[in-house]
Scaffold this motif. Structure first.
Motif, PDB file in Angstrom:
ATOM      1  N   VAL A 158       0.850  -1.197   0.103  1.00 42.37           N
ATOM      2  CA  VAL A 158       0.131  -0.111   0.125  1.00 42.37           C
ATOM      3  C   VAL A 158       0.720   1.505   0.081  1.00 42.37           C
ATOM      4  CG1 VAL A 158      -1.782  -1.203   0.975  1.00 42.37           C
ATOM      5  CG2 VAL A 158      -0.013   0.002   2.563  1.00 42.37           C
ATOM      6  N   GLY A 159       2.284   0.995   0.002  1.00 43.71           N
ATOM      7  CA  GLY A 159       3.142   2.563   0.255  1.00 43.71           C
ATOM      8  C   GLY A 159       2.914   2.919   1.678  1.00 43.71           C
ATOM      9  N   HIS A 160       3.927   3.940   1.850  1.00 44.71           N
ATOM     10  CA  HIS A 160       3.600   4.484   3.119  1.00 44.71           C
ATOM     11  C   HIS A 160       2.682   5.473   3.269  1.00 44.71           C
ATOM     12  CE1 HIS A 160       8.281   4.027   2.789  1.00 44.71           C
ATOM     13  NE2 HIS A 160       7.713   2.879   3.491  1.00 44.71           N
ATOM     14  N   GLU A 161       2.220   6.189   2.160  1.00 43.86           N
ATOM     15  CA  GLU A 161       0.841   6.886   2.717  1.00 43.86           C
ATOM     16  C   GLU A 161      -0.331   6.236   2.674  1.00 43.86           C
ATOM     17  OE1 GLU A 161       0.593  10.069  -0.532  1.00 43.86           O
ATOM     18  OE2 GLU A 161       2.569  11.196   0.212  1.00 43.86           O
ATOM     19  N   GLY A 162      -0.338   5.229   1.901  1.00 36.81           N
ATOM     20  CA  GLY A 162      -1.479   4.232   1.913  1.00 36.81           C
ATOM     21  C   GLY A 162      -1.495   3.554   3.296  1.00 36.81           C
TER      22      GLY A 162
END
Length: 212
Positions: A189-193
């Motif tokens: 999901v990525g860091h922001e996700g």
């Protein structure tokens, strides 16, 4: 004990857990505590900060080591922690600091068994961050400017230390999904996700608590 919202983050080395914690705190408008806990615990306990840094997320059951470190710490201890091994003094000083901060305001706390320290606090969300090995290694190579072999050594050693520390001091098991409210693979999901997932989960948990 208060109803402040506390997010605790356990993390595998290279997963971006600290960064996610910092991003989450910024989005929430609160403070993120990581190594800051060490200096704060040292200040309030009267113990030498260097001891906290030497034993940071590193357990030891060695009687000889405790004797050596106890001798090293002479002159820096307070009466409240005087009758126990130095590694236990360090842990309890951090334990007290974590509770005090949770009572004062909403915040994000990274590592150091914060989830265990706050297990009786209702408005806490305990998160564990993992990631695919390839992403963890690439992140460590860039962060420490090392080759893949050294990055792998750092990853394995750090995770072993964190696991041993958590398992030694808490009544739970590090990285076991049953020890947390939410486990996230940041590679998916990525860091922001990951930040969005945590915030959404925290909102749902808070609404559920109010209804039950």
């Amino acid at each position: 004990m208060t109803n402040n919202l506390i997010i605790t983050i356990g993390r595998q080395c290279g997963s971006g857990g600290k960064l996610i914690g910092e991003m989450l705190a910024k989005k929430m408008g609160v403070k993120c505590y990581d190594k800051e806990l060490l200096s704060m615990a040292a200040k309030h306990s009267g113990l030498c900060q260097e001891l906290f840094e030497k034993l940071d997320e590193r357990p030891t059951s060695s009687f000889l080591y405790s004797l050596v470190m106890d001798s090293y710490s002479m002159g820096y201890t307070t009466s409240g922690y005087s009758d126990m091994p130095i590694n236990h003094k360090i842990f309890l000083a951090q334990f007290d600091t974590i509770k005090r901060l949770a009572d004062e305001h909403s915040c994000v706390m990274v590592g150091r068994c914060a989830d265990y320290a706050l297990e009786d606090y209702p408005n806490v969300v305990n998160v564990f961050i993992t990631a695919d090995d390839r992403d963890k290694l690439n992140r460590l190579k860039e962060l420490y400017k090392v080759d893949e072999s050294k990055a792998k050594d750092i990853m394995i050693k750090t995770d072993k230390q964190r696991s041993s520390y958590y398992n030694y001091y808490s009544n739970k098991k590090w990285s076991d999904p049953r020890s947390y409210d939410l486990c996230i693979n940041s590679s998916k999901v990525g860091h922001e996700g990951a930040v969005d997932v945590i915030m959404n989960f925290a909102d749902v948990k808070q609404r559920w608590l109010k209804q039950n």
